[in-house]
Enzyme design. Structure first.
Site, short mmCIF file in Angstrom:
data_model
loop_
_atom_site.label_atom_id
_atom_site.label_comp_id
_atom_site.label_asym_id
_atom_site.label_seq_id
_atom_site.Cartn_x
_atom_site.Cartn_y
_atom_site.Cartn_z
N GLY A 33 41.90 44.41 35.23
CA GLY A 33 41.69 42.96 35.26
C GLY A 33 40.23 42.60 35.12
N ASN A 34 39.92 41.35 35.35
CA ASN A 34 38.53 40.90 35.27
C ASN A 34 38.30 39.80 36.30
OD1 ASN A 34 38.90 38.16 33.92
ND2 ASN A 34 39.97 39.51 32.48
N ARG A 35 37.06 39.34 36.38
CA ARG A 35 36.67 38.44 37.47
C ARG A 35 36.90 36.96 37.19
NH1 ARG A 35 33.55 40.89 41.36
NH2 ARG A 35 32.75 42.95 40.83
N SER A 36 37.56 36.62 36.11
CA SER A 36 37.73 35.19 35.81
C SER A 36 38.63 34.52 36.85
CB SER A 36 38.34 35.01 34.42
OG SER A 36 38.56 33.64 34.18
N ALA A 100 39.49 34.76 29.92
CA ALA A 100 38.91 36.10 29.73
C ALA A 100 40.07 37.03 29.37
CB ALA A 100 38.22 36.56 31.01
#
Ligand code: CTP
Ligand code: CA
Length: 234
Positions: A33-36, A100
């Site tokens: 995943g990512n931090r968005s 993102a």
């Protein structure tokens, strides 16, 4: 700062926004995943609706209240986001890709949980996870539009910069590469932008000089992006 009073200058326009961050599953309990947080995308949705637009948000893994009058289409992965965006793009006059999107996903999905000791012959070994490229949804939208004026397409770029390239320079190159009408560039780092209520961006335009916005609340940034997109919509 709070959003300004606004003419309903988006009345009758259809605005499609992607928000949040995709998650690419590895096994039933894990993902890449990512931090968005989805805050900028949801602020765009709220402001577009407040300015009179009909708004749909393709939302990946966002836990935020749904803004008044906004339809949310939930997705998980990049491939799901692509399918949802492509299903809605014919409806849209303006598409804003604020999400993102993971560039890569695991090549294989393990149907059961990957165990710590996955190779009995070498109990301390760590697995190597092979990745494959996800489709570039934004590039696909630009390609599918061709020379048509509709929809107006806005991309986002989260950049950290590096030793040889400023954030703005990377943004200019990305705008040219992506072929979208506007590119919203923000500088990111673990303590910048992600999850924050404030943002600083440069709105790069295919035609015209860049517009700087912020530092300001994500609602004010959203209005600046909508201000830049509106004249392109005829
Ligand atoms: N994007 C997309 N599909 C992808 C990756 C990105 O539609 N698979 C969109 C994002 O929503 C954003 C824009 O493309 O609007 C730019 O994303 P970014 O990650 O900055 O660009 P990339 O081309 O993936 O370049 P890189 O990550 O190498 O900087
Ligand atoms: Ca990327």
């Amino acid at each position: 700062s709070s959003p300004r009073q606004q003419e309903p200058d988006y009345t009758g326009w259809h605005v499609l926004i992607s928000a949040g961050g995709t998650r690419e599953p590895l096994d039933p309990v894990r993902f890449l995943g990512n931090r968005s947080s989805g805050k900028q995308g949801f602020a765009l949705a709220a402001r577009a609706a407040a300015r009179g637009a009909l708004v749909k948000v393709v939302s990946a893994n966002v836990s935020l209240p749904v803004p008044e009058g906004v339809e949310v289409i939930p997705v998980g992965t990049a491939l799901e986001m692509q399918a949802a965006v492509e299903a809605q793009v014919g409806w849209a006059d303006l598409v804003i890709m604020a999400a993102a999107v993971a560039d890569f996903r695991p090549a294989a999905y393990a149907g059961s949980k990957i165990k710590k000791t996955h190779d009995p012959a070498d109990p301390d070994a760590a697995p190597v996870i092979e990745l494959v490229r996800n489709p570039d949804i934004l590039a696909g939208l630009v390609q599918a539009r061709g020379p048509a004026p509709r929809p107006v397409i806005v991309g986002f770029a989260a950049e950290t910069g590096d030793a040889d390239h400023s954030v703005l320079r990377l943004g200019e190159e990305k705008l040219a590469r992506k072929g979208c009408d506007l590119l919203v560039v923000n500088e990111v780092g673990v303590d910048k932008t992600f999850g924050s209520d404030e943002n600083t961006v440069h709105i790069l335009r295919k035609v015209g000089a860049p517009v700087a916005a912020g530092p300001a609340g994500k609602d004010v940034i959203a209005d600046a992006i909508l201000d830049a997109a509106r004249p392109l919509m005829g």
